[in-house]
Write an enzyme that holds these catalytic residues in place. Structure first.
Site, PDB file in Angstrom:
ATOM      1  N   GLU A   2       0.816  -1.202   0.000  1.00 30.12           N
ATOM      2  CA  GLU A   2       0.000   0.000   0.000  1.00 30.12           C
ATOM      3  C   GLU A   2       0.853   1.258   0.000  1.00 30.12           C
ATOM      4  O   GLU A   2       0.575   2.212  -0.736  1.00 30.12           O
ATOM      5  CB  GLU A   2      -0.913  -0.014   1.232  1.00 30.12           C
ATOM      6  CG  GLU A   2      -1.864   1.145   1.244  1.00 30.12           C
ATOM      7  CD  GLU A   2      -2.780   1.125   2.455  1.00 30.12           C
ATOM      8  OE1 GLU A   2      -3.404   2.149   2.719  1.00 30.12           O
ATOM      9  OE2 GLU A   2      -2.854   0.081   3.122  1.00 30.12           O
ATOM     10  N   GLU A  23     -12.196  -1.175 -10.817  1.00 32.86           N
ATOM     11  CA  GLU A  23     -11.665  -2.079 -11.858  1.00 32.86           C
ATOM     12  C   GLU A  23     -12.517  -2.163 -13.127  1.00 32.86           C
ATOM     13  O   GLU A  23     -11.973  -2.243 -14.237  1.00 32.86           O
ATOM     14  CB  GLU A  23     -11.457  -3.489 -11.285  1.00 32.86           C
ATOM     15  CG  GLU A  23     -10.321  -3.602 -10.275  1.00 32.86           C
ATOM     16  CD  GLU A  23     -10.671  -3.059  -8.894  1.00 32.86           C
ATOM     17  OE1 GLU A  23     -11.882  -2.870  -8.610  1.00 32.86           O
ATOM     18  OE2 GLU A  23      -9.751  -2.823  -8.093  1.00 32.86           O
ATOM     19  N   THR A  37      -0.998   0.507 -10.253  1.00 30.27           N
ATOM     20  CA  THR A  37      -2.241  -0.189  -9.911  1.00 30.27           C
ATOM     21  C   THR A  37      -3.182   0.668  -9.064  1.00 30.27           C
ATOM     22  O   THR A  37      -4.310   0.273  -8.782  1.00 30.27           O
ATOM     23  CB  THR A  37      -1.946  -1.543  -9.234  1.00 30.27           C
ATOM     24  OG1 THR A  37      -3.141  -2.318  -9.217  1.00 30.27           O
ATOM     25  CG2 THR A  37      -1.420  -1.363  -7.823  1.00 30.27           C
TER      26      THR A  37
HETATM   27  C1  DMJ Z   1      -6.735  -0.510  -5.650  1.00 28.86           C
HETATM   28  O1  DMJ Z   1      -6.264   0.082  -4.496  1.00 28.86           O
HETATM   29  C2  DMJ Z   1      -5.632  -1.092  -6.466  1.00 28.86           C
HETATM   30  O2  DMJ Z   1      -6.027  -1.117  -7.795  1.00 28.86           O
HETATM   31  C3  DMJ Z   1      -5.254  -2.472  -6.071  1.00 28.86           C
HETATM   32  O3  DMJ Z   1      -4.302  -3.061  -6.929  1.00 28.86           O
HETATM   33  C4  DMJ Z   1      -6.435  -3.383  -6.001  1.00 28.86           C
HETATM   34  N1  DMJ Z   1      -7.678  -2.677  -6.058  1.00 28.86           N
HETATM   35  C5  DMJ Z   1      -7.801  -1.504  -5.290  1.00 28.86           C
HETATM   36  C6  DMJ Z   1      -9.159  -0.876  -5.454  1.00 28.86           C
HETATM   37  O4  DMJ Z   1     -10.147  -1.786  -5.673  1.00 28.86           O
END
Ligand code: DMJ
Length: 655
Positions: free
Chosen positions: A277, A544, A630
């Site tokens: 995180e 997503e 991500t």
């Molecule tokens: C995000 O914090 C990031 O995309 C993580 O990789 C997985 N999904 C959460 C949100 O759903």
């Protein structure tokens, strides 16, 4: 965490028993006086057996790092102190990203330390408008090259081969982009309908931000029903919002966020933090803010934070542990992860940020750390070519054979293809690993439902679980952006697969009463893209599905993706907007919604950003120049050859 405490107690009690046993065997004096020879012999055998047992326990108990570090060399297992301080699966995934307050009472809390003092002394810069920043940068004002001093950790681990390190120049980087990051007119679309929709998304961002600022400033998230902040004072929502505010042109808000980073971001927190995180949200958010704005503050903070993550890599294999204390540098594995293992989606989601940390600091250690992970993963045997979700950082072996493209596995695959793209298509290992993983996924996990929906199942030691998590819906976009670099005969197939998965995820939304998708949906017992368990029915403002709409729009320009995005906006407005912010809902299948009282920070960094991009022209953060981490923080493609040419040119001019 429970497991850690348990281990400690077990070890201690074993230790105490041993001591008691050795010192106080009933009827035996320490000197052995008064014993017959045979008795002495038996006692000696017994004693040596006991010693062997003790050592056996130390070295062969699973994950006995705490004990090993008493005996082994410091560098192998001992947590290193850095800095200037002295010295759910679907649900589980969220749980690991933000430790629950009750589980980790100290989670993400801050304590002031030397680093923060140092950071506070950074000179304050006046607020700037985005136009002014852009103009200044376009004008090519020479920015000072930075030579960041190397940390204690780095100098302890990196040899002297770095004598000729180059330094990073922001101007050179900007000249190597193919297009201006914000495009013409900030990516404003040409047609009025799309412009109106984009403006609506911007209004949602402002509303979410204003409420966060009013009720939860400096806390990690806003609790919109109770109008207060949630967990910790390290401003996750602020860091996550920096780039979104900037690209939307919300400059007053961006300037407030920047000011907070300058005065209050405390990187010396003694709280427990998820390595994953901290990396995706804080390092990623600060890096993208730096690349977009050229503000040195963000670069300095990103590199300082990156440095604090390094001790987590001090394991026998170099696979980092999941949790780290940023203040002390101590790290450990998640209590719930089996046998002290590390999680694929965590240690496999560091590459993009760490390569950029090396780029900015000219320190190779970050790239070395992630390349080491890559090497191990490449070498290790994979069941059916698949990557299980749990790996021991001590032995380097898989711990369980659970494979998922959703929680626990997801972003590892994403980072393979994005590493390749971010390297300007030079990172061939990443490319090879991505396409072989994708082949294995297709062969083992991709399924078609009786109703014709394509989905990704999960795999448990060879048995398929016909469930797809909301998290796995990012894979539509991922397969889409990778389509063009696959084998020529596979390109159209990959694009089709990406479209089919995105379609299935859209179906999971349309089949609910609220038109928002559940946390997980199933394809068994007659179910088709619907949640069958009560516990899977919630929606927590996740991005997503919208993320895949955005990529598929950019790749195909099929108008349906914008329509689907708009459906999501309407549903968010109707069911998730409350008086003081946005909230997740507990059941997407009922119109009388129950709110979960949480405005997730990824709603600001991802969901709203992807929606804004969906309704913008493609020249806003063009995919030719940027990859999104991500957490949707854009990082630039590194054009090594251009940067080197630029460096040579600069050198020639100065000579
Ligand atoms: C995000 O914090 C990031 O995309 C993580 O990789 C997985 N999904 C959460 C949100 O759903």
């Amino acid at each position: 965490p429970a497991v850690r405490i348990f281990c400690l107690k077990a070890v201690e009690s074993r230790h105490c028993q041993t001591k008691r046993y050795c010192k106080g065997l009933p009827g035996v004096s320490a000197s052995g006086m008064g014993l017959r020879l045979s008795q002495k012999f038996v006692f000696l055998i017994f004693l040596s057996g006991l010693v062997t047992l003790c050592f056996g326990a130390l070295f062969f108990l699973p994950d006995s790092v705490r004990l090993k570090r008493i005996f082994l060399s410091k560098t192998e297992t001992q947590p290193v102190t850095v800095g200037s301080g002295s010295g759910s699966e679907n649900d589980a995934r969220e749980h690991l990203k933000r430790p629950k307050e009750q589980d980790h009472p100290r989670a993400m809390t801050s304590t002031k330390g030397d680093t923060s003092t140092k950071l506070k002394s950074l000179s304050r810069k006046p607020a700037v408008s985005r136009e002014a920043t852009e103009e200044r940068l376009a004008g090519g004002r020479a920015q000072e090259d930075l030579t960041l001093s190397r940390s204690k950790t780095e100098s302890a681990t990196v040899p002297d081969s770095d004598a000729n390190w180059d330094t990073f120049s922001y101007d050179k980087f900007r000249r190597c982009l193919l297009k201006p990051p914000l495009g013409r007119d900030g990516g404003r679309p040409s047609d009025p309908k799309t412009t109106e929709r984009r403006d609506k998304v911007k209004e949602m961002m402002k509303f979410a931000w204003d409420n966060y600022k009013r009720y939860a400033w400096g806390k990690n998230e806003l609790r919109p029903l109770t109008r207060n902040g949630h967990i910790g004072n390290i401003g996750a929502s602020i860091i996550d919002s920096l780039d979104t505010l900037y690209i939307m042109g919300l400059m007053d808000e961006y300037n407030d966020a920047k000011q907070w980073v300058q005065s209050s971001l405390d990187l010396n927190s003694n709280g427990e933090a998820s390595l994953f995180e901290v990396n995706i949200r804080y390092v990623g958010g600060l890096l993208s803010a730096y690349y977009l704005t050229g503000e040195e503050l963000f670069k300095t903070k990103a590199v300082e934070l990156g440095e604090k993550l390094l001790p987590a890599f001090n394991t026998p294999t170099g696979i980092p542990r999941g949790v780290i204390n940023l203040g002390s540098g101590t790290s450990w594995s998640w209590g719930w992860a089996s046998a002290g293992s590390s999680i694929l989606a965590e240690f496999g989601t560091l590459h993009l940020e760490f390569v950029h940390l090396t780029e900015l600091s000219s320190n190779p250690i970050y790239t070395e750390k992630v390349m080491n992970i890559r090497k191990l993963l490449n070498k290790i045997e994979k069941p059916h070519g698949l990557y299980p979700n749990f790996l021991s950082p001590v032995s380097g072996n898989w711990v369980q054979h659970h494979v998922s493209i959703g929680g626990l596995g997801d972003s590892f695959y994403e980072y393979l293809i994005k590493s390749y793209l971010m390297s300007d298509k030079t990172d061939d290992d990443a490319k090879m690993m991505y396409y072989s993983a994708l082949e294995a996924i297709e062969a083992n996990l991709v399924q078609k439902s009786p109703g014709g929906l394509t989905y990704m199942a999960e795999w448990r030691g060879g048995i398929l679980d016909h469930k797809m998590g909301h998290l796995a819906c990012f894979s539509g976009g991922m397969i889409g952006i990778g389509a063009d670099d696959g084998a020529p005969e596979k390109r159209q197939h990959y694009l089709d697969l990406a479209a089919e998965i995105t379609h299935t995820c859209h179906e999971s939304y349309t089949r609910s009463a609220t038109k928002l998708g559940p946390e997980a949906f199933r394809f068994d017992s007659g179910a088709e893209a619907t949640a069958t368990r009560l516990s899977d029915r919630y929606y927590i403002l996740r991005p997503e599905v919208i993320e895949s709409y955005m990529y598929m729009w950019r790749l195909t320009h099929d108008p349906k993706y914008r329509e689907w995005g708009w459906e999501a906006v309407e549903a968010l407005e109707e069911h998730c907007r409350v008086e003081s912010g946005f909230s997740g809902i507990r059941d997407v299948y009922t119109m009388t919604v129950s709110h979960d009282n949480m405005q997730q920070s990824f709603f600001l960094s991802e969901t709203l950003k992807y929606l804004y991009l969906l309704f913008s022209d493609d020249d806003l953060l063009p995919l030719e120049d940027w990859v999104f981490n991500t957490e949707a923080h854009p990082l630039p493609i590194i054009r090594k050859s251009c940067l080197q040419d630029e460096a040579t040119q600069d050198k020639t001019v100065s000579e």
